[in-house]
Design an enzyme around this catalytic site. Structure first.
Site, mmCIF file in Angstrom:
data_model
loop_
_atom_site.group_PDB
_atom_site.id
_atom_site.type_symbol
_atom_site.label_atom_id
_atom_site.label_comp_id
_atom_site.label_asym_id
_atom_site.label_seq_id
_atom_site.Cartn_x
_atom_site.Cartn_y
_atom_site.Cartn_z
ATOM 1 N N CYS A 189 19.336 -21.490 -23.634
ATOM 2 C CA CYS A 189 19.912 -22.549 -22.631
ATOM 3 C C CYS A 189 21.314 -22.811 -22.518
ATOM 4 O O CYS A 189 21.944 -22.506 -23.632
ATOM 5 C CB CYS A 189 18.997 -23.934 -22.744
ATOM 6 S SG CYS A 189 17.478 -23.786 -22.810
ATOM 7 N N ARG A 235 22.278 -17.751 -19.413
ATOM 8 C CA ARG A 235 21.558 -18.187 -20.713
ATOM 9 C C ARG A 235 20.200 -18.566 -20.158
ATOM 10 O O ARG A 235 19.353 -18.538 -20.948
ATOM 11 C CB ARG A 235 22.229 -19.257 -21.204
ATOM 12 C CG ARG A 235 23.551 -18.919 -21.916
ATOM 13 C CD ARG A 235 24.277 -20.246 -22.416
ATOM 14 N NE ARG A 235 25.338 -19.807 -23.293
ATOM 15 C CZ ARG A 235 24.947 -19.961 -24.609
ATOM 16 N NH1 ARG A 235 23.858 -20.548 -25.147
ATOM 17 N NH2 ARG A 235 25.900 -19.470 -25.606
ATOM 18 N N TRP A 268 16.147 -21.793 -20.322
ATOM 19 C CA TRP A 268 15.160 -20.786 -20.376
ATOM 20 C C TRP A 268 14.023 -21.280 -21.308
ATOM 21 O O TRP A 268 14.263 -21.639 -22.601
ATOM 22 C CB TRP A 268 15.834 -19.426 -21.237
ATOM 23 C CG TRP A 268 14.989 -18.288 -21.349
ATOM 24 C CD1 TRP A 268 14.768 -17.397 -20.439
ATOM 25 C CD2 TRP A 268 14.155 -18.120 -22.433
ATOM 26 N NE1 TRP A 268 14.004 -16.518 -20.932
ATOM 27 C CE2 TRP A 268 13.590 -16.811 -22.332
ATOM 28 C CE3 TRP A 268 13.876 -18.446 -23.685
ATOM 29 C CZ2 TRP A 268 12.632 -16.056 -22.812
ATOM 30 C CZ3 TRP A 268 12.858 -17.717 -24.528
ATOM 31 C CH2 TRP A 268 12.261 -16.646 -24.365
ATOM 32 N N ASN A 324 19.807 -26.890 -26.355
ATOM 33 C CA ASN A 324 19.652 -25.382 -26.337
ATOM 34 C C ASN A 324 19.286 -25.224 -27.846
ATOM 35 O O ASN A 324 19.533 -25.558 -28.879
ATOM 36 C CB ASN A 324 20.972 -24.961 -26.595
ATOM 37 C CG ASN A 324 20.968 -23.201 -26.615
ATOM 38 O OD1 ASN A 324 19.704 -22.775 -26.689
ATOM 39 N ND2 ASN A 324 21.840 -22.628 -27.191
ATOM 40 N N GLY A 325 18.037 -24.293 -27.996
ATOM 41 C CA GLY A 325 17.298 -23.851 -29.373
ATOM 42 C C GLY A 325 15.796 -24.621 -29.401
ATOM 43 O O GLY A 325 15.337 -24.769 -28.298
ATOM 44 N N GLU A 341 17.104 3.576 -24.410
ATOM 45 C CA GLU A 341 18.017 2.810 -23.608
ATOM 46 C C GLU A 341 17.478 2.783 -21.877
ATOM 47 O O GLU A 341 17.454 1.795 -21.375
ATOM 48 C CB GLU A 341 19.513 2.863 -23.873
ATOM 49 C CG GLU A 341 20.398 2.327 -22.789
ATOM 50 C CD GLU A 341 20.315 0.852 -23.060
ATOM 51 O OE1 GLU A 341 19.488 0.221 -23.640
ATOM 52 O OE2 GLU A 341 21.194 0.137 -22.070
ATOM 53 N N LYS A 386 16.168 -0.112 -19.661
ATOM 54 C CA LYS A 386 17.094 -0.486 -18.479
ATOM 55 C C LYS A 386 15.910 -0.419 -17.349
ATOM 56 O O LYS A 386 15.866 -1.518 -16.613
ATOM 57 C CB LYS A 386 17.993 0.424 -18.167
ATOM 58 C CG LYS A 386 19.379 0.275 -18.801
ATOM 59 C CD LYS A 386 20.161 -0.872 -18.501
ATOM 60 C CE LYS A 386 19.883 -1.868 -19.629
ATOM 61 N NZ LYS A 386 20.455 -2.027 -20.780
ATOM 62 N N GLU A 409 13.130 -3.512 -17.526
ATOM 63 C CA GLU A 409 13.604 -4.877 -17.569
ATOM 64 C C GLU A 409 14.183 -5.313 -16.242
ATOM 65 O O GLU A 409 14.237 -6.494 -15.711
ATOM 66 C CB GLU A 409 14.846 -5.246 -18.625
ATOM 67 C CG GLU A 409 16.248 -4.651 -18.237
ATOM 68 C CD GLU A 409 17.274 -5.135 -19.610
ATOM 69 O OE1 GLU A 409 16.976 -6.184 -19.978
ATOM 70 O OE2 GLU A 409 18.238 -4.503 -19.936
ATOM 71 N N HIS A 426 2.628 15.120 -30.304
ATOM 72 C CA HIS A 426 1.773 14.189 -31.124
ATOM 73 C C HIS A 426 1.242 13.115 -30.499
ATOM 74 O O HIS A 426 0.676 12.329 -31.267
ATOM 75 C CB HIS A 426 3.070 13.897 -32.372
ATOM 76 C CG HIS A 426 3.518 15.012 -32.974
ATOM 77 N ND1 HIS A 426 2.877 15.900 -34.156
ATOM 78 C CD2 HIS A 426 4.652 15.536 -32.977
ATOM 79 C CE1 HIS A 426 3.713 16.814 -34.275
ATOM 80 N NE2 HIS A 426 4.786 16.778 -33.851
ATOM 81 N N LYS A 470 20.288 -13.706 -20.492
ATOM 82 C CA LYS A 470 21.305 -12.805 -21.233
ATOM 83 C C LYS A 470 21.602 -12.920 -22.486
ATOM 84 O O LYS A 470 21.946 -12.077 -23.405
ATOM 85 C CB LYS A 470 22.734 -13.067 -20.574
ATOM 86 C CG LYS A 470 23.933 -12.237 -20.963
ATOM 87 C CD LYS A 470 23.681 -10.731 -20.419
ATOM 88 C CE LYS A 470 24.824 -10.049 -20.407
ATOM 89 N NZ LYS A 470 24.487 -8.741 -20.541
HETATM 90 O O1 M6R Z 1 24.233 -10.106 -26.779
HETATM 91 P P1 M6R Z 1 23.353 -8.945 -27.745
HETATM 92 O O2 M6R Z 1 24.171 -7.737 -27.624
HETATM 93 O O3 M6R Z 1 23.171 -9.289 -29.104
HETATM 94 O O4 M6R Z 1 22.073 -9.043 -26.905
HETATM 95 C C1 M6R Z 1 21.074 -8.202 -27.405
HETATM 96 C C2 M6R Z 1 19.814 -8.040 -26.419
HETATM 97 O O5 M6R Z 1 19.258 -9.205 -26.189
HETATM 98 C C3 M6R Z 1 20.239 -7.408 -25.210
HETATM 99 O O6 M6R Z 1 21.138 -6.036 -25.601
HETATM 100 C C4 M6R Z 1 19.144 -7.263 -24.077
HETATM 101 O O7 M6R Z 1 18.339 -5.952 -24.612
HETATM 102 C C5 M6R Z 1 19.833 -6.492 -22.912
HETATM 103 N N1 M6R Z 1 19.006 -7.254 -21.823
HETATM 104 C C6 M6R Z 1 19.424 -5.286 -22.504
HETATM 105 O O8 M6R Z 1 19.804 -4.922 -21.238
#
Ligand code: M6R
Length: 606
Positions: A2, A27, A74, A98-99, A478, A482, A485, A501, A601
């Site tokens: 948050c 956040r 969040w 936050n937390g 990756e 992408k 998400e 496999h 994020k």
């Molecule tokens: O801030 P960070 O690089 O530690 O974050 C890691 C992941 O949370 C971040 O890469 C997440 O997977 C992204 N949403 C991917 O696009």
């Protein structure tokens, strides 16, 4: 996850809080709220969903006052709802958090025994109620907040505001970052420097266990032992004006387009343009290192997986890579002469930070590759290497990934030089290729229309597979991350050799299979696997260079041509089609590209 903001100002504070929350929305965006003290009276406004809903509410139902706290949520405990939105209020106290308060159930039970009732499902309400409880026993606001914080287990950042006190905020940090900002006759608190950047460039970070008692002209910080502590006031440089979409429809589109520029910036910073080269990692001697343990989450984890190929092939240095949430609880032995290397865009990811702390005192040295130089991970590393990507707002990481790869590649070159596995000519060839990279990425970005057309086809799929071999395998992972998400399409990635496999059972005429295959030494192997997919009616999107497409594009559903680049750098270049395919698919599906559902994020809770 948050975002927290607090202001003791000289002007109406509600618009300032909302502006700061905009910068913190990365956040979390399940709900937002503010509380102010106006003529001695504490009041609040909260709205579920995006921040715009809170702004709308404030137009119809404004909140006056020059002292206030704000929050963007969040959800962890309790669904996104107005009732569960922060600030939480109990009698004369409002709290933003936050937390996670891990012992909130015990505290709730204790409060319930004293006849205290609950209105929300959150852990945070317990903090407000406990503080109110202490105040009703005669404690001052500051004493009550201190007593409450002392009872809390877990990781948290908290800000308190009190009825009748328009010149007082209390802030506490344990596990989640919190900064105090210094203005002219004004004071601020914020989850990060970005939130505070237009208000002040002078901040100090609270440390673990710190409690700050703040008025407009003073701040008193006590450490975990209750001793007065001095926390360095730093002048930070964050260009707040850059946090806009720059004419693009989404931050993600802007951040994808920025990659040639920011990679160029990172290269400029580390290797300059002249012949006097300094590779990153000054003070580190890789000839004294026998292995590297790399730890990260999400996209940063895939950057680590890619770097493993490079470290092992170019520097002949064994690398283990782990996701932080597994690493931290597995308690792996860390042999002597191990470098622990952490990669994080935000530098605040809770699991990655915990993994770093686990390695502290065990590894020979702790290094990190981060985008936010002021972050906790950077500050707790022996050596922190910034990636110079600039602020990344889109939840889906794009430019941070390619900048991470760029800096990691430079570190690999440094390791190879230290270990004598790369001669002058080899180094010069790699550096030339790197310097050409921004231009090559520009060419790849020019293929936008082809990606959009392919994405239109992808947007009706239910499942998508990504295949890659060697260093293209982490990139396939990756690409799948992408796509899922931001488009919410189920996507998986496999090392192409693994397909037969098991996963090949998934392939039929409904399943698009994206094959990342530059014309390199492993190309023929990958193409064989691609043929196996096509033999089972899988619809292949082949991404390769002109030579590769010339040899193998017959019978594919779609092909996308990439420019030629040095073999080692293909994972950086091929990140562009992975990102653009996901982006255009999400746009075609009409999803919320920059703030996809359920995500945030910065993942500051475990
Ligand atoms: O801030 P960070 O690089 O530690 O974050 C890691 C992941 O949370 C971040 O890469 C997440 O997977 C992204 N949403 C991917 O696009």
């Amino acid at each position: 996850m948050c975002g927290i903001i607090g202001v003791l100002g000289n002007n109406e504070v509600a618009p300032i809080l909302v502006e700061a929350l905009k910068r913190l929305e990365y956040r979390g965006y399940d709900s937002a709220g503010i509380a102010t003290v106006n003529a001695g009276t504490l009041d609040r406004r909260r709205a579920v969903g995006k921040l715009v809903n809170l702004s709308d509410l404030l137009v119809h139902d404004p909140l006056a006052g020059k002292a206030g706290i704000g929050h963007t949520r969040w959800a962890t405990h309790g669904a996104p709802s107005v009732g569960n939105a922060h600030p939480h209020k109990a009698g004369p106290v409002a709290v933003v958090h936050n937390g996670i308060i891990e012992n909130f159930r015990d505290l709730r039970a204790e409060l319930a025994e004293n006849g205290v009732g609950f209105e929300t499902e959150t852990d945070t309400e317990t903090v407000a109620l406990l503080t109110h409880h202490h105040m009703s026993q005669g404690d001052t606001p500051v004493e009550a907040a201190r007593k409450t914080v002392a009872r809390l287990d877990g990781a948290f950042a908290l800000a308190f505001l009190f009825d009748g006190q328009d010149n007082l905020m209390v802030a506490a940090r344990k596990g989640s970052p919190l900064a105090v900002g210094y203005g002219a006759g004004e004071m601020y608190i914020g989850s990060d420097a970005i939130a505070l950047s237009p208000l002040t460039d002078r901040i100090s970070y609270l440390e673990e266990g710190d409690i700050a008692v703040i008025t407009r002209d003073s701040v008193e910080i006590t450490d975990a032992n209750g001793t007065i502590a001095n926390r360095e006031v730093r002048t930070i440089q964050i260009d707040a004006t850059r946090i806009d979409k720059g004419g693009h429809k989404h931050f993600m589109a802007k951040e994808i387009a920025e990659q040639p520029g920011v990679i160029g910036q990172a290269l400029q910073h580390y290797i300059g343009t002249g012949s006097d080269i300094t590779l990153p990692g000054k003070g580190m001697d890789f000839s004294q290192i026998d292995r590297i343990t790399m730890v990260a989450c999400g996209t940063a984890f895939y950057a680590c997986l890619t770097a493993k190929y490079w470290f092992e092939q170019i520097a002949r240095l064994p690398v283990e890579v782990d996701v932080a949430s597994e690493f931290r609880y597995r308690e792996p032995p860390i042999p002597d002469r191990t470098l622990a290397l952490f990669v994080s865009q935000s530098g605040e990811t809770a699991d990655t930070l915990a993994a770093l702390r686990y390695c502290d005192g065990k590894a020979s040295s702790i290094a990190s590759v981060i985008n936010v130089p002021e972050s906790s991970i950077a500050r707790e590393s022996d050596l922190a290497l910034p990636i110079y990507a600039g602020v990344e707002v889109g939840v889906a990481s794009t430019k941070a990934f390619t900048c991470q790869l760029t800096v990691l590649f430079l570190l690999v070159l440094k390791a190879a030089r230290d270990r004598g596995t790369l001669d002058d000519a080899g180094l010069a060839a790699h550096l030339d290729a790197l310097r050409a990279l921004p231009g090559v990425i520009n060419v790849a970005l020019g293929k936008n229309d082809a990606m959009r057309a392919a994405a239109r086809k992808l947007s009706t799929a239910r499942d998508v597979l990504f295949l890659g071999r060697g260093q293209m395998y982490p990139l396939a992972l990756e690409g799948a991350l992408k796509l899922k998400e931001i488009s919410y399409i189920h996507a998986e990635a496999y090392a192409s050799g693994e397909l037969k496999h098991g996963p090949i059972a998934l392939v039929d005429e409904e399943v698009p299979v994206i094959v990342m295959a530059p014309r390199d030494a492993l190309f023929d192997k990958t193409v064989s696997n691609m043929q196996e997919v096509m033999a089972r009616k899988g619809k292949v999107i082949l991404i390769s260079d002109a030579e590769g497409l010339g040899e193998a594009s017959e019978g594919v559903w779609t092909s996308i041509e990439m420019p030629k680049v040095a073999d080692a750098l293909t994972p950086i270049l091929y990140a562009i089609p992975a990102q653009l395919l996901a982006y255009h698919t999400a746009v075609a599906k009409g999803t919320d590209v920059d703030q996809p559902r359920n995500l945030a994020k910065s993942v500051t809770v475990e």
